[in-house]
Structure formats: structure tokens, C-alpha cells
Design a protein around this motif. Structure first.
Motif, PDB file in Angstrom:
ATOM      1  N   GLY A 263       0.788  -1.218   0.000  1.00  0.00           N
ATOM      2  CA  GLY A 263       0.000   0.000   0.000  1.00  0.00           C
ATOM      3  C   GLY A 263       0.826   1.277   0.000  1.00  0.00           C
ATOM      4  N   ARG A 264       2.133   1.147  -0.199  1.00  0.00           N
ATOM      5  CA  ARG A 264       2.993   2.339  -0.159  1.00  0.00           C
ATOM      6  C   ARG A 264       3.305   2.803  -1.578  1.00  0.00           C
ATOM      7  N   LEU A 265       2.271   3.375  -2.179  1.00  0.00           N
ATOM      8  CA  LEU A 265       2.319   3.784  -3.577  1.00  0.00           C
ATOM      9  C   LEU A 265       3.399   4.832  -3.838  1.00  0.00           C
ATOM     10  N   ASP A 266       3.581   5.722  -2.872  1.00  0.00           N
ATOM     11  CA  ASP A 266       4.574   6.785  -3.058  1.00  0.00           C
ATOM     12  C   ASP A 266       5.976   6.202  -3.200  1.00  0.00           C
ATOM     13  N   MET A 267       6.295   5.195  -2.383  1.00  0.00           N
ATOM     14  CA  MET A 267       7.613   4.562  -2.474  1.00  0.00           C
ATOM     15  C   MET A 267       7.758   3.806  -3.781  1.00  0.00           C
ATOM     16  N   ALA A 285       3.683  -3.237 -13.825  1.00  0.00           N
ATOM     17  CA  ALA A 285       3.650  -3.280 -12.361  1.00  0.00           C
ATOM     18  C   ALA A 285       3.093  -1.981 -11.807  1.00  0.00           C
ATOM     19  N   MET A 286       3.516  -0.885 -12.408  1.00  0.00           N
ATOM     20  CA  MET A 286       3.087   0.439 -11.944  1.00  0.00           C
ATOM     21  C   MET A 286       1.603   0.675 -12.266  1.00  0.00           C
ATOM     22  N   VAL A 287       1.189   0.233 -13.440  1.00  0.00           N
ATOM     23  CA  VAL A 287      -0.225   0.353 -13.827  1.00  0.00           C
ATOM     24  C   VAL A 287      -1.100  -0.384 -12.813  1.00  0.00           C
ATOM     25  N   VAL A 288      -0.693  -1.598 -12.469  1.00  0.00           N
ATOM     26  CA  VAL A 288      -1.453  -2.397 -11.511  1.00  0.00           C
ATOM     27  C   VAL A 288      -1.384  -1.759 -10.121  1.00  0.00           C
ATOM     28  N   ALA A 289      -0.222  -1.214  -9.777  1.00  0.00           N
ATOM     29  CA  ALA A 289      -0.048  -0.588  -8.462  1.00  0.00           C
ATOM     30  C   ALA A 289      -1.070   0.529  -8.247  1.00  0.00           C
ATOM     31  N   TYR A 290      -1.230   1.371  -9.237  1.00  0.00           N
ATOM     32  CA  TYR A 290      -2.205   2.468  -9.118  1.00  0.00           C
ATOM     33  C   TYR A 290      -3.622   1.928  -8.949  1.00  0.00           C
ATOM     34  N   ALA A 291      -3.983   0.968  -9.794  1.00  0.00           N
ATOM     35  CA  ALA A 291      -5.346   0.440  -9.752  1.00  0.00           C
ATOM     36  C   ALA A 291      -5.648  -0.210  -8.406  1.00  0.00           C
ATOM     37  N   ARG A 292      -4.700  -0.994  -7.903  1.00  0.00           N
ATOM     38  CA  ARG A 292      -4.938  -1.721  -6.660  1.00  0.00           C
ATOM     39  C   ARG A 292      -4.923  -0.791  -5.452  1.00  0.00           C
ATOM     40  N   ASN A 293      -4.374   0.407  -5.649  1.00  0.00           N
ATOM     41  CA  ASN A 293      -4.351   1.345  -4.542  1.00  0.00           C
ATOM     42  C   ASN A 293      -5.389   2.451  -4.739  1.00  0.00           C
ATOM     43  N   GLY A 294      -6.404   2.139  -5.518  1.00  0.00           N
ATOM     44  CA  GLY A 294      -7.555   3.019  -5.600  1.00  0.00           C
ATOM     45  C   GLY A 294      -7.463   4.184  -6.562  1.00  0.00           C
ATOM     46  N   ASN A 295      -6.476   4.164  -7.464  1.00  0.00           N
ATOM     47  CA  ASN A 295      -6.387   5.265  -8.415  1.00  0.00           C
ATOM     48  C   ASN A 295      -6.504   4.730  -9.847  1.00  0.00           C
ATOM     49  N   LEU A 296      -7.710   4.373 -10.217  1.00  0.00           N
ATOM     50  CA  LEU A 296      -7.931   3.763 -11.521  1.00  0.00           C
ATOM     51  C   LEU A 296      -7.665   4.738 -12.667  1.00  0.00           C
ATOM     52  N   ALA A 297      -7.975   6.001 -12.436  1.00  0.00           N
ATOM     53  CA  ALA A 297      -7.769   7.006 -13.485  1.00  0.00           C
ATOM     54  C   ALA A 297      -6.291   7.081 -13.878  1.00  0.00           C
ATOM     55  N   GLU A 298      -5.430   7.158 -12.871  1.00  0.00           N
ATOM     56  CA  GLU A 298      -3.996   7.246 -13.151  1.00  0.00           C
ATOM     57  C   GLU A 298      -3.483   5.946 -13.763  1.00  0.00           C
ATOM     58  N   SER A 299      -4.076   4.842 -13.330  1.00  0.00           N
ATOM     59  CA  SER A 299      -3.707   3.537 -13.878  1.00  0.00           C
ATOM     60  C   SER A 299      -3.965   3.484 -15.383  1.00  0.00           C
ATOM     61  N   ILE A 300      -5.151   3.904 -15.767  1.00  0.00           N
ATOM     62  CA  ILE A 300      -5.514   3.908 -17.184  1.00  0.00           C
ATOM     63  C   ILE A 300      -4.646   4.896 -17.957  1.00  0.00           C
ATOM     64  N   ASN A 301      -4.403   6.022 -17.319  1.00  0.00           N
ATOM     65  CA  ASN A 301      -3.532   7.029 -17.897  1.00  0.00           C
ATOM     66  C   ASN A 301      -2.152   6.442 -18.239  1.00  0.00           C
ATOM     67  N   LEU A 302      -1.561   5.737 -17.277  1.00  0.00           N
ATOM     68  CA  LEU A 302      -0.252   5.116 -17.486  1.00  0.00           C
ATOM     69  C   LEU A 302      -0.314   4.049 -18.574  1.00  0.00           C
ATOM     70  N   SER A 313      -0.007  -7.156 -20.024  1.00  0.00           N
ATOM     71  CA  SER A 313      -0.462  -5.821 -19.637  1.00  0.00           C
ATOM     72  C   SER A 313      -1.932  -5.624 -19.997  1.00  0.00           C
ATOM     73  N   TRP A 314      -2.333  -6.128 -21.152  1.00  0.00           N
ATOM     74  CA  TRP A 314      -3.757  -6.059 -21.531  1.00  0.00           C
ATOM     75  C   TRP A 314      -4.608  -6.830 -20.533  1.00  0.00           C
ATOM     76  N   THR A 315      -4.197  -8.046 -20.244  1.00  0.00           N
ATOM     77  CA  THR A 315      -4.964  -8.874 -19.310  1.00  0.00           C
ATOM     78  C   THR A 315      -5.039  -8.202 -17.947  1.00  0.00           C
ATOM     79  N   ALA A 316      -3.925  -7.663 -17.500  1.00  0.00           N
ATOM     80  CA  ALA A 316      -3.883  -6.994 -16.195  1.00  0.00           C
ATOM     81  C   ALA A 316      -4.896  -5.859 -16.144  1.00  0.00           C
ATOM     82  N   MET A 317      -4.943  -5.114 -17.231  1.00  0.00           N
ATOM     83  CA  MET A 317      -5.857  -3.966 -17.291  1.00  0.00           C
ATOM     84  C   MET A 317      -7.311  -4.431 -17.227  1.00  0.00           C
ATOM     85  N   VAL A 318      -7.621  -5.495 -17.946  1.00  0.00           N
ATOM     86  CA  VAL A 318      -8.985  -6.050 -17.890  1.00  0.00           C
ATOM     87  C   VAL A 318      -9.298  -6.484 -16.459  1.00  0.00           C
TER      88      VAL A 318
END
Length: 372
Positions: A263-267, A285-302, A313-318
RNA sequence: UCUUGGGAGGAG
């Protein structure tokens, strides 16, 4: 001729498909080695789409090229293309059969893989070890025991697999006994046991063996680092990260994932930003990190920003959008996928089911490839 | 011709 082919090969191995392509394009005439080197340059860099394009353009495809393409599809989890390619191949050898039986083991079930193993017209020790490895990685002790008994002979690889299997099942006393009694050991057997200890939380045992071992390579160091990170021992993980003689993408990404899962997204982000260069895996990894920590917008952005995307990466996003209940978003991404994987279809299916979209779920189910 | 199998990073 020879020199240019060597160049394509070297660039391909160093992870630069682009440089390899430049040499390849400037090579004339191209022989079958030039084409094959270029093909492996793409597949090693996980660029299945480009590999496929090149493969279609190849003036003559030999068994080696067919096997490379088959392995590329299989490793990407593309069910349809794997089966299609295997069926279309003019000839098959034991390598082709091994690629397919491994694919079955990863995407089907043990019975299917065992049945195929028995029916295959050609098989060798690799075939057995491939199937065993898949189940050992998943920790299925009882099932693998059956295969251990059935297989024709044991070698260093089988011993190592068995030791790791017991350690992953937390049978650490037996694992250690096997390790001590196996007829020979190499760097991989040591690393295998040490990292299995570390990842199951037996850091004391891992550390002791780590100190005992005469030489430590990058993989062993990274294994320890992953163990620390997975057990939330970030002080120790950071220390290992600093102390290791060299760092590669794996070391950096391991730190990113370790922090993200805690849960330490900043690190996680700070390691991502400090990486000398990021690859497909670290981006994902970073795309998934954002999504799993509640920031789906930034995840999709990345995800949109990342320089390239592969089947993972496609599967992860789905999967991450499905898990956050964003059905519309999930469907958009799923429809945009170049080729569906079993994992993505399963996630899509679950998402539709959860939202009561039974008709849509049925359509997806019908469209899913069957491994048989 | 490091195309398939045992040890480290991303989805499942």
C-alpha cells in the motif's frame, strides 16, 4: 553475411529489437539465419506482434522458425494462435511437442497434460520435466508425486524441482534433507532452495544459507530481495538493494511491487521514477499498483502512456478494471485487445456475471477458446 | 542458431 547476422543476434540478445531491425534491414541478401535471428530478437523482447509480421513475410520457414513462433504464442497465452500454428506446421519435432504440452499444463489441467504426454509421438526427459515444473510451481505436491513416480529417470533438474516443491509447501525439513542427499548441486539448486525459504517467510534459514554459499550471483541477490519485500521487511530489502553488486530491471521492479503491495504507492512510484530505464514489466507493475491502490484514473492514464503493451499488460488492465467494478471500462479494454487470453476472458466473464449481464456473459463464454 | 524443461520482477 556472417558478420551482419552476428550483429542482429547480438542486438537481439541485448534487448534491442530496434537496433537488430536496422541491421536486418540493411542486410542483403538475407539468408535463413538473418530471418531467424530477427525473429528471436522480437520474441525475446516479447514483441509477438512484430514477430508475427516478420514470420508472415519470411520467404521460407524452417522447423526452427515455426518452433520459435509457436513458443512465442504459447508463452503469451494465445490459445487460438498456438493451436492453429501447431496444426499448420509442415513438420513437428520433439521441441514443438514439448512447447505444446507445456502450454497444456499451464492452461489446462493435469489430466490433459498427462494424457498428451503419453500420446505424444515424440517425447524426451524435457517433456516430463516441463509438465512437472508447471505443477511444482503451483505447489501441487500430491499430483507431482504421481509424475515423479512415472517418469523414466531423475537428474539434477528433477532433484532441484523436487526440493523447491517441498520448500514451497513449507515442508522445509524434508526440502533440506533432499537438498543434502541429492547427488549433485549447482548454483540453481542453491538459489532455488534459498529463495523458496525466503518467499515462504523462513528468512532465518534463507539468510544462513545465503551467507554459506561460496558465490552469489544477481539472481540469488534478487531472490533474497524479493523475500524481504514480500515479507514486508523493507529495511532489509532496501539494504539488499544497496548492497547487491549490480542491479537490473528485476531488482527495481521487485522493489516497486513490494511497496505497492504494502500500500505504499509513493515509495513504489519513487523507485519507478528513479529506474535508469523502465521496461514493459515495470510499466505494467506500476499500472497495476495504481489500480490496486484506488487510483484507476492514473492507472488507465499510465496504460495509455506506456510505450508498448503485451498480452500480460492487456490482461492486467482487464482484470483490475473488472475488480473495481467498472464494467463499461472493462468492456472497452477487453474489446480493444488484439487477442484474448484465457485470463482476460475469465475476468470479463466474472465481471458480466457480477453485474447480472447474463446474456453478455454467455456470448463471451461461447467465444472462449477451448484447450483440448 | 542460448526454439521447449529446474532459481529472481508485471495479469491470472
Amino acid at each position: 553475411g556472417f558478420i551482419r547476422n552476428k550483429l542482429i543476434e547480438v542486438y537481439g540478445k541485448c534487448g534491442s529489437a530496434k537496433d537488430a531491425r536496422e541491421v536486418f534491414d540493411g542486410t542483403s541478401p538475407k539468408d535463413s539465419f538473418s530471418w531467424d535471428f530477427m525473429l528471436t530478437a522480437y520474441t525475446r523482447n516479447r514483441n509477438v506482434e512484430e514477430a508475427e509480421k516478420l514470420f508472415q513475410e519470411m520467404p521460407e520457414k524452417n522447423l526452427f522458425s515455426w518452433n520459435v513462433m509457436l513458443a512465442a504464442y504459447a508463452q503469451s497465452g494465445y490459445v487460438l494462435r498456438t493451436m492453429e500454428t501447431f496444426n499448420r506446421m509442415p513438420q513437428r519435432d520433439v521441441v514443438s511437442w514439448n512447447t505444446v504440452v507445456t502450454f497444456y499444463a499451464r492452461n489446462g489441467n493435469l489430466e490433459q497434460a498427462r494424457a498428451l504426454l503419453k500420446d505424444m509421438p515424440e517425447r524426451d526427459l524435457v517433456s516430463w520435466k516441463a509438465v512437472i515444473a508447471v505443477y511444482a510451481q503451483e505447489g501441487h505436491l500430491a499430483e507431482v508425486k504421481i509424475l515423479f513416480d512415472e517418469m523414466p529417470g531423475w537428474d539434477l533438474v528433477v532433484w532441484t524441482t523436487a526440493v523447491a516443491l517441498y520448500a514451497r509447501n513449507k515442508r522445509i525439513v524434508e526440502a533440506r534433507e533432499m537438498f543434502d542427499t541429492m547427488p549433485e548441486r549447482d548454483m540453481i539448486s542453491w538459489t532455488s532452495l534459498i529463495t523458496a525459504y525466503a518467499r515462504k517467510g523462513y528468512m532465518k534459514e534463507a539468510k544462513d544459507m545465503f551467507e554459506d554459499i561460496p558465490e552469489r550471483d544477481l539472481i540469488l541477490w534478487t531472490g533474497m530481495l524479493v523475500g524481504y519485500a514480500e515479507n514486508r521487511l523493507f529495511t532489509e530489502a532496501e539494504e539488499a538493494f544497496r548492497r547487491m553488486p549490480e542491479r537490473n530491471m528485476v531488482s527495481w521492479t521487485a522493489m516497486i511491487v513490494g511497496y505497492a503491495e504494502a500500500g505504499r504507492l509513493d515509495m513504489a512510484k519513487s523507485f519507478f521514477d528513479r529506474m535508469p530505464e523502465a521496461d514493459l514489466v515495470s510499466w505494467t507493475a506500476m499500472v497495476v499498483a495504481y489500480a490496486r491502490n484506488g487510483n484507476l484514473a492514473e492507472s488507465i492514464n499510465l496504460f495509455i502512456q506506456m510505450p508498448e503493451r503485451d498480452s500480460v499488460s492487456w490482461t492486467a488492465m482487464v482484470v483490475v478494471t473488472a475488480q473495481t467494478g467498472e464494467l463499461e471500462e472493462t468492456k472497452r479494454i477487453y474489446d480493444a485487445m488484439p487477442e484474448k487470453t484465457l485470463a482476460s476472458s475469465t475476468a470479463m466473464l466474472a465481471a458480466c456475471g457480477c453485474s447480472g449481464k447474463i446474456n453478455e456473459a454467455e456470448i463471451i463464454f461461447e467465444s472462449m477458446p477451448v484447450v483440448d
